[in-house]
Design an enzyme around this catalytic site. Structure first.
Site, PDB file in Angstrom:
ATOM      1  N   CYS A   1      42.144  37.291  35.146  1.00 14.94           N
ATOM      2  CA  CYS A   1      42.711  38.615  35.311  1.00 14.94           C
ATOM      3  C   CYS A   1      41.549  38.730  36.834  1.00 14.94           C
ATOM      4  O   CYS A   1      41.548  38.449  37.581  1.00 14.94           O
ATOM      5  CB  CYS A   1      42.377  39.573  34.259  1.00 14.94           C
ATOM      6  SG  CYS A   1      43.334  41.086  34.521  1.00 14.94           S
TER       7      CYS A   1
ATOM      8  N   HIS B   1      46.131  37.634  29.712  1.00 18.22           N
ATOM      9  CA  HIS B   1      44.808  37.717  28.557  1.00 18.22           C
ATOM     10  C   HIS B   1      45.563  36.988  27.051  1.00 18.22           C
ATOM     11  O   HIS B   1      46.256  37.414  26.963  1.00 18.22           O
ATOM     12  CB  HIS B   1      44.035  38.442  28.387  1.00 18.22           C
ATOM     13  CG  HIS B   1      43.627  39.558  29.414  1.00 18.22           C
ATOM     14  ND1 HIS B   1      41.855  38.848  29.754  1.00 18.22           N
ATOM     15  CD2 HIS B   1      43.609  40.084  30.679  1.00 18.22           C
ATOM     16  CE1 HIS B   1      41.390  39.955  30.825  1.00 18.22           C
ATOM     17  NE2 HIS B   1      42.524  40.464  31.233  1.00 18.22           N
TER      18      HIS B   1
END
Length: 489
Positions: A330, A427
């Site tokens: 991310c 994630h």
């Protein structure tokens, strides 16, 4: 008839989240349908919900303890700090506004109708709701418009159990002082108390329990010894992110100022053959790392500047020259590219900054946040991966042709030509046992098979058993009162 009880703390980080998770699992084992609820949370470690929103990671763990899927009603207000004085405000799972602390203080009372809406909707489907406060009710300077502690307890008309942390010292003063400083109506809502994080022989504190009861009139519910396996459960608070010594394989993680969604580390810390080392500001990245993992960030551009200020960019380049592997997730993925552009000033003043340049990609920040539970495939082996996306920004460039995950029909992530530098937006991927083994084998450090999710379930069961052995859970359940459907809005 649904009942509710609220767990508040005599201070921050007294262990409320874990106690609620354990109580939830213990109540489920007794045959009750239970749901967790936290009216207001502050955390950059969020969980994506099936209804398309985000909540605090602790409420996701508590939902798991209840055997439920996380839902936005479990945490209707989530504050995600972006600076020292401001935060993004998430209401019922969606971005509501970005506010400075002073502005939020004047407007938070506006949110109580939506908080109660979520609470009553959640309560309608369960036997018991276990509510978690935030911080401490003793912060009476924040009482006006409060929705996190006594303000919510008053609006919902629910009883409170107060928890003190003896590990910090001064627990008698914490609890008795809270009783002294609260206004009478708030004081009357506290029905019982418990002591958490006790080390040693609990009988040595018997006189302390009596002293607290004598001063407050509260029912003593027990002394909870230190739960040694707490580290095996996903952490929410950045204060709980710590190095974990395991085996010879070393994963190095620079601690970013606004580190976010660091649950990616939990499955790695569960590996007995892996050492996860969190590198604090002012320390160099060690030269013996097998993998440098750059985690997510709530403020990518600011954290990139912080990364450089520590000299970590120089250390990272040296690690790469030695043949080391790097993974950015991310915000960490965005940092690895050539450039990050924020033309609309989403993270601050409109700007364009140079990235670390280890991946040939660029990122443009966008106002629309992507929130999605995601199923993917690890291209190298075909191993399935379940995770979530929670980010702003689009990343593109030549190294996107080396995407190493597939989501549906689209390629995800980017990799350098030699495959040693990788990044992605997904994630939670290391929670997939087969993927974790395959990925670590691919970078040359095979790990043993560990059933991560089964380990979390076993630890929740052990936590429930731990509480059954030291807390009067029957008394806790008796103190719970019926949910008042006519509570104030």
């Amino acid at each position: 008839m649904t009942k509710a009880i609220m767990i508040q703390g005599a201070g921050s980080n007294v262990g409320k989240s874990m106690l609620v998770a354990g109580l939830c699992r213990a109540a489920v084992k007794r045959g009750l349908s239970v749901a967790p609820f936290k009216p207001q949370n502050m955390s950059n470690n969020a969980a994506v919900t099936a209804d398309g929103g985000e909540i605090g990671r602790a409420q996701a763990l508590q939902a798991r303890a209840c055997g439920l899927a996380p839902h936005t009603d479990m945490n209707p207000v989530l504050l995600k700090p972006e600076t020292d004085v401001g935060a993004q405000v998430i209401v019922q799972g969606q971005r509501f506004a970005t506010m400075k602390a002073r502005e939020y203080g004047t407007r938070k009372a506006e949110l109580i109708p939506r908080v109660l809406d979520s609470y009553h909707r959640l309560a309608s489907g369960h036997d018991l709701v276990i509510i978690e406060g935030a911080g401490s009710p003793a912060e009476v300077n924040l009482r006006a418009g409060d929705i996190a502690n006594m303000g919510f307890a008053e609006a919902a008309d629910c009883p409170v159990i107060l928890v003190g942390d003896i590990d910090r010292g001064g627990v008698i003063a914490q609890l008795v002082g809270t009783d002294v400083i609260l206004p009478p109506d708030d004081r009357a809502r506290i029905k019982g108390f418990a002591i958490n994080k006790f080390r040693g022989d609990p009988t040595l504190f018997a006189d302390g329990m009596t002293a607290i009861t004598d001063h407050t009139g509260w029912v003593p519910l027990g002394i909870v010894p230190w739960f040694a396996d707490a580290w095996k459960l996903p952490a929410e608070d950045v204060m709980d992110v710590a190095s974990r010594t395991g085996g010879a394989i070393k994963v190095v993680v620079p601690r970013l100022n606004r580190i976010a969604n660091f649950d990616d580390l939990d499955p790695l810390t569960a590996q007995p053959d892996v050492t996860v080392e969190i590198i604090e500001a002012g320390r160099p990245l060690p030269g013996d790392a097998d993998l440098v993992l750059i985690p997510g960030s709530k403020s990518t551009i600011a954290d990139l500047a912080h990364f450089r200020a520590q000299g970590w960019d120089t250390d990272l380049f040296a690690h790469v020259r030695r043949g080391g592997h790097v993974l950015g997730i991310c915000g960490g993925y965005q940092m690895l590219g050539r450039e990050i552009a924020d033309p609309d000033g989403i993270e601050g003043p409109a700007t364009r900054v140079r990235g670390l340049g280890l991946l040939d990609v660029t990122t443009v920040m966008a106002t629309q946040k992507r929130l999605a539970l995601t199923e993917a495939v690890f291209n190298a082996t075909g191993d399935p991966v379940s995770g979530y996306e929670i980010h702003i920004g689009e990343t593109n460039g030549p190294d996107r042709q080396n995407g190493w995950l597939t989501i549906g029909r689209r390629s995800e992530g980017a990799a350098s030509a030699d495959g040693r530098i990788k990044g992605c937006y997904l994630h939670g991927l290391f929670a997939a046992d087969a993927f974790r083994q395959s990925y670590m084998a691919q970078i040359g450090v095979p790990v043993q098979a560990v059933a991560y999710d089964a380990g979390v379930e076993d630890t929740l069961d052990a936590l429930a058993d731990h509480l059954e052995s030291c807390l009067d859970i029957d008394a806790v359940l008796r103190l719970a009162q019926p949910v008042n459907r006519q509570s104030n809005s």
